[in-house]
Design a protein around this motif. Structure first.
Motif, PDB file in Angstrom:
ATOM      1  N   VAL A 527       0.822  -1.198   0.000  1.00  0.00           N
ATOM      2  CA  VAL A 527       0.000   0.000   0.000  1.00  0.00           C
ATOM      3  C   VAL A 527       0.859   1.251   0.000  1.00  0.00           C
ATOM      4  O   VAL A 527       0.447   2.318  -0.429  1.00  0.00           O
ATOM      5  CB  VAL A 527      -0.938   0.001   1.224  1.00  0.00           C
ATOM      6  N   PHE A 528       2.113   1.160   0.440  1.00  0.00           N
ATOM      7  CA  PHE A 528       2.980   2.322   0.518  1.00  0.00           C
ATOM      8  C   PHE A 528       3.927   2.416  -0.674  1.00  0.00           C
ATOM      9  O   PHE A 528       4.784   3.286  -0.705  1.00  0.00           O
ATOM     10  CB  PHE A 528       3.805   2.278   1.808  1.00  0.00           C
ATOM     11  N   ASP A 529       3.821   1.533  -1.662  1.00  0.00           N
ATOM     12  CA  ASP A 529       4.759   1.530  -2.779  1.00  0.00           C
ATOM     13  C   ASP A 529       4.665   2.789  -3.624  1.00  0.00           C
ATOM     14  O   ASP A 529       5.585   3.123  -4.351  1.00  0.00           O
ATOM     15  CB  ASP A 529       4.515   0.304  -3.679  1.00  0.00           C
ATOM     16  N   PHE A 530       3.543   3.506  -3.537  1.00  0.00           N
ATOM     17  CA  PHE A 530       3.393   4.698  -4.356  1.00  0.00           C
ATOM     18  C   PHE A 530       4.400   5.769  -3.967  1.00  0.00           C
ATOM     19  O   PHE A 530       4.635   6.704  -4.713  1.00  0.00           O
ATOM     20  CB  PHE A 530       1.981   5.271  -4.209  1.00  0.00           C
ATOM     21  N   LEU A 531       5.034   5.630  -2.795  1.00  0.00           N
ATOM     22  CA  LEU A 531       5.998   6.626  -2.345  1.00  0.00           C
ATOM     23  C   LEU A 531       7.403   6.336  -2.850  1.00  0.00           C
ATOM     24  O   LEU A 531       8.319   7.093  -2.601  1.00  0.00           O
ATOM     25  CB  LEU A 531       6.003   6.687  -0.815  1.00  0.00           C
ATOM     26  N   HIS A 532       7.585   5.233  -3.522  1.00  0.00           N
ATOM     27  CA  HIS A 532       8.921   4.879  -4.019  1.00  0.00           C
ATOM     28  C   HIS A 532       9.341   5.842  -5.123  1.00  0.00           C
ATOM     29  O   HIS A 532       8.606   6.100  -6.062  1.00  0.00           O
ATOM     30  CB  HIS A 532       8.890   3.443  -4.542  1.00  0.00           C
ATOM     31  N   HIS A 533      10.514   6.388  -4.996  1.00  0.00           N
ATOM     32  CA  HIS A 533      11.002   7.391  -5.956  1.00  0.00           C
ATOM     33  C   HIS A 533      11.590   6.693  -7.176  1.00  0.00           C
ATOM     34  O   HIS A 533      12.403   5.789  -7.041  1.00  0.00           O
ATOM     35  CB  HIS A 533      12.070   8.262  -5.293  1.00  0.00           C
ATOM     36  N   PRO A 534      11.202   7.115  -8.375  1.00  0.00           N
ATOM     37  CA  PRO A 534      11.688   6.435  -9.587  1.00  0.00           C
ATOM     38  C   PRO A 534      13.196   6.584  -9.808  1.00  0.00           C
ATOM     39  O   PRO A 534      13.793   5.787 -10.504  1.00  0.00           O
ATOM     40  CB  PRO A 534      10.897   7.114 -10.711  1.00  0.00           C
ATOM     41  N   LEU A 535      13.817   7.609  -9.213  1.00  0.00           N
ATOM     42  CA  LEU A 535      15.246   7.828  -9.406  1.00  0.00           C
ATOM     43  C   LEU A 535      16.035   7.413  -8.171  1.00  0.00           C
ATOM     44  O   LEU A 535      17.051   7.997  -7.836  1.00  0.00           O
ATOM     45  CB  LEU A 535      15.510   9.311  -9.723  1.00  0.00           C
ATOM     46  N   ALA A 536      15.539   6.398  -7.469  1.00  0.00           N
ATOM     47  CA  ALA A 536      16.190   5.958  -6.240  1.00  0.00           C
ATOM     48  C   ALA A 536      17.573   5.394  -6.530  1.00  0.00           C
ATOM     49  O   ALA A 536      17.813   4.767  -7.555  1.00  0.00           O
ATOM     50  CB  ALA A 536      15.334   4.901  -5.556  1.00  0.00           C
ATOM     51  N   GLU A 537      18.480   5.649  -5.588  1.00  0.00           N
ATOM     52  CA  GLU A 537      19.837   5.133  -5.696  1.00  0.00           C
ATOM     53  C   GLU A 537      20.001   4.024  -4.661  1.00  0.00           C
ATOM     54  O   GLU A 537      19.856   4.248  -3.463  1.00  0.00           O
ATOM     55  CB  GLU A 537      20.825   6.277  -5.419  1.00  0.00           C
ATOM     56  N   TYR A 538      20.254   2.812  -5.121  1.00  0.00           N
ATOM     57  CA  TYR A 538      20.372   1.671  -4.217  1.00  0.00           C
ATOM     58  C   TYR A 538      21.808   1.558  -3.716  1.00  0.00           C
ATOM     59  O   TYR A 538      22.762   1.782  -4.454  1.00  0.00           O
ATOM     60  CB  TYR A 538      19.949   0.389  -4.930  1.00  0.00           C
ATOM     61  N   CYS A 539      21.935   1.217  -2.438  1.00  0.00           N
ATOM     62  CA  CYS A 539      23.260   1.138  -1.844  1.00  0.00           C
ATOM     63  C   CYS A 539      23.241   0.124  -0.705  1.00  0.00           C
ATOM     64  O   CYS A 539      22.231  -0.549  -0.467  1.00  0.00           O
ATOM     65  CB  CYS A 539      23.708   2.514  -1.348  1.00  0.00           C
ATOM     66  N   ASN A 540      24.337   0.049  -0.007  1.00  0.00           N
ATOM     67  CA  ASN A 540      24.474  -0.905   1.096  1.00  0.00           C
ATOM     68  C   ASN A 540      25.468  -0.318   2.090  1.00  0.00           C
ATOM     69  O   ASN A 540      26.615  -0.715   2.152  1.00  0.00           O
ATOM     70  CB  ASN A 540      24.946  -2.263   0.556  1.00  0.00           C
ATOM     71  N   ILE A 541      24.995   0.661   2.863  1.00  0.00           N
ATOM     72  CA  ILE A 541      25.867   1.425   3.745  1.00  0.00           C
ATOM     73  C   ILE A 541      25.492   1.158   5.194  1.00  0.00           C
ATOM     74  O   ILE A 541      24.322   1.298   5.580  1.00  0.00           O
ATOM     75  CB  ILE A 541      25.773   2.927   3.426  1.00  0.00           C
ATOM     76  N   LYS A 542      26.468   0.801   5.969  1.00  0.00           N
ATOM     77  CA  LYS A 542      26.257   0.478   7.368  1.00  0.00           C
ATOM     78  C   LYS A 542      25.836   1.714   8.155  1.00  0.00           C
ATOM     79  O   LYS A 542      26.346   2.818   7.945  1.00  0.00           O
ATOM     80  CB  LYS A 542      27.556  -0.086   7.971  1.00  0.00           C
ATOM     81  N   CYS A 543      24.873   1.540   9.068  1.00  0.00           N
ATOM     82  CA  CYS A 543      24.470   2.628   9.950  1.00  0.00           C
ATOM     83  C   CYS A 543      24.016   2.047  11.290  1.00  0.00           C
ATOM     84  O   CYS A 543      23.788   0.835  11.412  1.00  0.00           O
ATOM     85  CB  CYS A 543      23.355   3.466   9.331  1.00  0.00           C
ATOM     86  N   TYR A 544      23.894   2.908  12.270  1.00  0.00           N
ATOM     87  CA  TYR A 544      23.424   2.499  13.596  1.00  0.00           C
ATOM     88  C   TYR A 544      22.282   3.427  13.999  1.00  0.00           C
ATOM     89  O   TYR A 544      22.333   4.639  13.769  1.00  0.00           O
ATOM     90  CB  TYR A 544      24.546   2.585  14.624  1.00  0.00           C
ATOM     91  N   VAL A 545      21.258   2.851  14.608  1.00  0.00           N
ATOM     92  CA  VAL A 545      20.071   3.611  15.005  1.00  0.00           C
ATOM     93  C   VAL A 545      19.787   3.361  16.477  1.00  0.00           C
ATOM     94  O   VAL A 545      19.752   2.210  16.921  1.00  0.00           O
ATOM     95  CB  VAL A 545      18.847   3.219  14.152  1.00  0.00           C
ATOM     96  N   ASP A 546      19.599   4.436  17.223  1.00  0.00           N
ATOM     97  CA  ASP A 546      19.249   4.339  18.639  1.00  0.00           C
ATOM     98  C   ASP A 546      17.861   4.928  18.829  1.00  0.00           C
ATOM     99  O   ASP A 546      17.605   6.074  18.503  1.00  0.00           O
ATOM    100  CB  ASP A 546      20.276   5.107  19.484  1.00  0.00           C
ATOM    101  N   GLY A 547      16.965   4.153  19.388  1.00  0.00           N
ATOM    102  CA  GLY A 547      15.594   4.603  19.592  1.00  0.00           C
ATOM    103  C   GLY A 547      14.638   3.435  19.432  1.00  0.00           C
ATOM    104  O   GLY A 547      15.048   2.272  19.508  1.00  0.00           O
ATOM    105  N   PRO A 548      13.362   3.710  19.226  1.00  0.00           N
ATOM    106  CA  PRO A 548      12.749   5.026  19.022  1.00  0.00           C
ATOM    107  C   PRO A 548      12.461   5.749  20.334  1.00  0.00           C
ATOM    108  O   PRO A 548      12.380   5.132  21.393  1.00  0.00           O
ATOM    109  CB  PRO A 548      11.449   4.684  18.305  1.00  0.00           C
ATOM    110  N   PHE A 549      12.275   7.068  20.220  1.00  0.00           N
ATOM    111  CA  PHE A 549      11.933   7.893  21.366  1.00  0.00           C
ATOM    112  C   PHE A 549      10.617   8.610  21.089  1.00  0.00           C
ATOM    113  O   PHE A 549      10.370   9.067  19.985  1.00  0.00           O
ATOM    114  CB  PHE A 549      13.038   8.911  21.639  1.00  0.00           C
TER     115      PHE A 549
END
Length: 742
Positions: A527-549
């Protein structure tokens, strides 16, 4: 106007004229353009030509007064005739004819006046200039459509041209324009209203203010009382040491409380948990940042008082006993003051410097001026402050042990949460106005509510920096987590520039990309696929997330009538909320469907009866950030009448001139007409018409109040300056106000 007001107006115009005209007592075209501050020279040239009644290529004071008297004191018809002259680009009225002469001649024998008509080419030229003046960019085809829409509507007799009477008849269909027809020159030279001294009750003494701020005021009173009590107790216990010694001890005991409490207010996990309890109804947990700042300033004040009192006491001691000089008391350990090797004075001096540095570097000027890193790194010195306080004061550890343990546990939990799950940024979209849309692989254990925020660390951008951002995706979107990051500082700029690098530097692991594409295609949350940007850049970059708050917006689904106000990128928490509304409405509208995408959400949690969403942007490009989401919301309500819609949207573009400005009237009329014809706004492509200028908050909230859909809760995210304006209006109407702040 009264005689006095007229005299004052004349004096004001004369003063303004003299400041612009200079020694020659005449205003030429360049001076007129500069003073008028218009973006498009077309209007400046047209206004100048009409003001210059003698054709001398300059405007005298008499000519200016004659024209402005018409535009300010004249009737609506007079102003419309001036507007008609502006639009009649190739009109045959000569500059040698004054405006008043033209009006008298035109009104006296209109049917014999040969030059009064506007053809399509003239109208197109005017509308093109209107677009530039309002900073609106539209393709040439759309400009042709706007011209045709307005021309066909105004040319009632199908003669191929628009007469003054036809233009007047068309304008009468837009009463909001006729109410206050203005021109920049007249507005600019109009004297400011006299401040009328009225016996008005100060805002802070009104009943509405106390009602809407009851929890904060209760907390502040309790906080002030506790500090006063501690101060008095410490002074009484140390009465033997003299006045300055008593003051120093009083401030010191208050510092024991405040230097630990300032930390408690930033225990985000604890506060998020408390938001789900009765505590949120008693204490202002949603204003913890404001309270943290207040306590921080209290720490600074008590520190200065504590240090100053000790300096005065040391000066007295150095004069009375003569054992040590003042500088020895302050900068050496020889007097033996303090419970750890007599280091109280030295640690006190260092603490004074660190605390002052932290307060200065945490000021709004530093944080909002693109130097967030200065605030971030200076604030990390809190570790040294606590360590020095333990050495400095014999009793501080007793105050610190419990909050310090809570802080340590929260940090350890945060480290564990951020390191578990192997998070990666899997997709990046670079949006207008330097906004970076990050799509992060969402771990299965990560649960949040609409409007929550997280801290993110991206080692390739900055290894040790963590920055907070609101989650812009909905909780029902199981596979990914979205963040929209606007470039406003060093870290955010580095993030944007990193993904602007050549494709080979950022894209890796093609196998992962293919897998993600397949999984997204098969996802249950399509249902949320309509928000996908046609010029998206795919990658594989490590990140860290703390939360949610948690944030104040967690209360939205417990509201009856919610007003969501986002300014610029402040839409991000509401993007999550609006997507969640899509899901919940779909679920409620499909009673025969037994399938649930998110079993943790209960239908009875949603008490909303009406949602008003207001999005304020400066420019046209910014609407592209979430236009797909808003389009989907409109599609879901396409069959509902505007009066009965659950969700009503309001878009404002502040760079566009308002409808009552003479330089924008034609454009706004054309946009309205074309929007009705195409059932789509020309600026955003939405069904909702984008309004020019800033909202009139009194009228907006008056309309909300008249709808009587239940208790109104206003949720805001954006600039602090606008927050003050909206909060004042909420207090006036008795609405609850919540500001996103972290």
């Amino acid at each position: 106007m009264s005689i006095d007001e007229d005299t004052r107006w004349l004096e004001w115009v004369t003063k303004q004229f003299e400041s612009i005209a200079g020694d020659d007592k005449e205003i030429d075209l360049d001076e007129f353009k500069t003073a008028l501050k218009v973006k498009e020279s077309f209007f400046a040239e047209r206004f100048f030509a009409l003001f210059d009644s003698d054709g001398s290529s300059s405007i005298s004071l008499d000519e200016l007064l004659e024209a402005l008297d018409l535009l300010i004191h004249g009737s609506e018809t007079d102003k419309l005739r001036f507007l008609f002259q502006v639009y009649d680009v190739d009109g045959k009225v000569q500059n040698t004819i004054s405006i008043y002469s033209f009006i008298l001649k035109f009104s006296g024998n209109c049917h014999n006046f040969s030059s009064g008509s506007i053809d399509p080419d003239e109208l197109r030229t005017v509308l093109k200039s209107c677009l530039r003046e309002s900073a609106i960019s539209l393709p040439e085809e759309k400009l042709d459509d706007l011209t045709l829409a307005l021309f066909e509507s105004a040319d009632q007799d199908n003669s191929g041209s628009i007469t003054f009477e036809e233009l007047k008849a068309e304008l009468e269909n837009f009463p909001e324009v006729m109410e206050n027809l203005t021109i920049s020159a007249a507005n600019w030279l109009k004297p400011p209203d006299l401040e009328q001294k009225k016996s008005k009750t100060p805002r802070y003494l009104t009943r509405a203010y106390w009602h809407n701020n009851s929890r904060k005021l209760f907390f502040l009173c309790l906080y002030a009382l506790l500090n006063a009590l501690l101060f008095i107790i410490a002074m009484l216990k140390n009465a033997h040491g003299g006045l300055w010694f008593m003051v120093a001890k009083g401030c010191g005991l208050c510092l024991n409380l405040n230097c630990t409490f300032v930390m408690v207010l930033m225990l985000r996990r604890c506060l998020t948990w408390l938001r789900a309890t009765w505590v949120v109804r008693v204490f202002p947990l949603d204003q913890n940042i404001l309270l943290h700042q207040i306590v921080g300033y209290a720490v600074l004040i008590f520190t200065i008082g504590h240090t100053g009192a000790h300096v005065m006491n040391f000066a007295r001691m150095s004069q009375n006993d003569g054992m040590y000089q003042l500088w020895e008391y302050l900068f050496t350990i020889r007097p033996g003051i303090g419970w750890v090797n007599g280091t109280a004075s030295i640690t006190g001096v260092i603490l004074q410097v660190l605390i002052c540095l932290m307060v200065v570097c945490s000021s709004t000027f530093v944080r909002r001026s693109g130097h967030f890193e200065v605030f971030y790194w200076s604030h990390l010195s809190f570790v040294w402050v606590w360590a020095l306080l333990i050495v400095h004061c014999a009793n501080f550890w007793k105050w610190f042990v419990a909050p310090g343990l809570m802080f340590l546990i929260e940090k350890l939990v945060g480290i564990a949460v951020s390191r578990i799950g192997g998070l990666y940024i899997v997709e990046v979209n670079l949006l207008p106005s330097k906004v970076t849309h990050l799509v992060i692989k969402r771990p299965p254990f990560f649960h949040f509510k609409p409007g929550d925020y997280v801290y993110i660390n991206i080692p390739v951008i900055a290894k040790y920096e963590w920055h907070p951002f609101t989650i812009s995706s909905a909780p029902e979107q199981q596979d990914t987590l979205w963040l929209h990051v606007r470039s406003m500082g060093q870290w955010t700029n580095r993030l944007y520039e990193y993904f602007r690098q050549p494709e080979s530097q950022t894209i890796s692991n093609k196998r992962l990309t293919a897998s993600l594409r397949n999984r997204r295609h098969e996802s249950r949350t399509q249902v949320f696929d309509f928000l996908h940007h046609p010029l998206a850049e795919y990658c594989n970059i490590k990140c860290y997330v703390d939360g949610p708050f948690g944030t104040p917006t967690r209360q939205i689904f417990a509201s009856e009538h919610a007003v969501l106000i986002g300014a610029g990128i402040g839409i991000t928490p509401f993007a999550s909320i609006l997507q969640s509304i899509i899901y919940r409405m779909r679920k409620q509208n499909c009673p025969n469907c037994n399938y649930s995408w998110c079993e943790t959400i209960k239908d009875n949690e949603m008490k909303l009866r009406k949602v008003d969403f207001i999005w304020i942007n400066r420019d046209q490009k910014s609407f592209e950030w979430f236009v797909s989401l808003l389009t989907k919301l409109e599609m879901d309500q396409a069959d509902e009448e505007p009066e009965g819609r659950f969700l009503e949207m309001h878009m404002y573009m502040t760079s566009a001139l308002s409808k009552n400005d003479m330089k924008a009237i034609g454009l706004q009329m054309a946009l309205d007409l074309l929007a009705k014809k195409e059932k789509r706004d020309s600026i955003t492509g939405l069904r909702t018409r984008t309004q020019p200028g800033r909202p009139d908050w009194a009228k907006v909230f008056q309309k909300v109040s008249e709808e009587k859909k239940g208790k109104v809760h206003v949720f805001y995210c954006g600039s602090p300056a606008l927050a003050k304006v909206i909060k004042a209006q909420c207090e006036h109407f008795g609405f609850n106000f919540y500001k996103e702040n972290f």
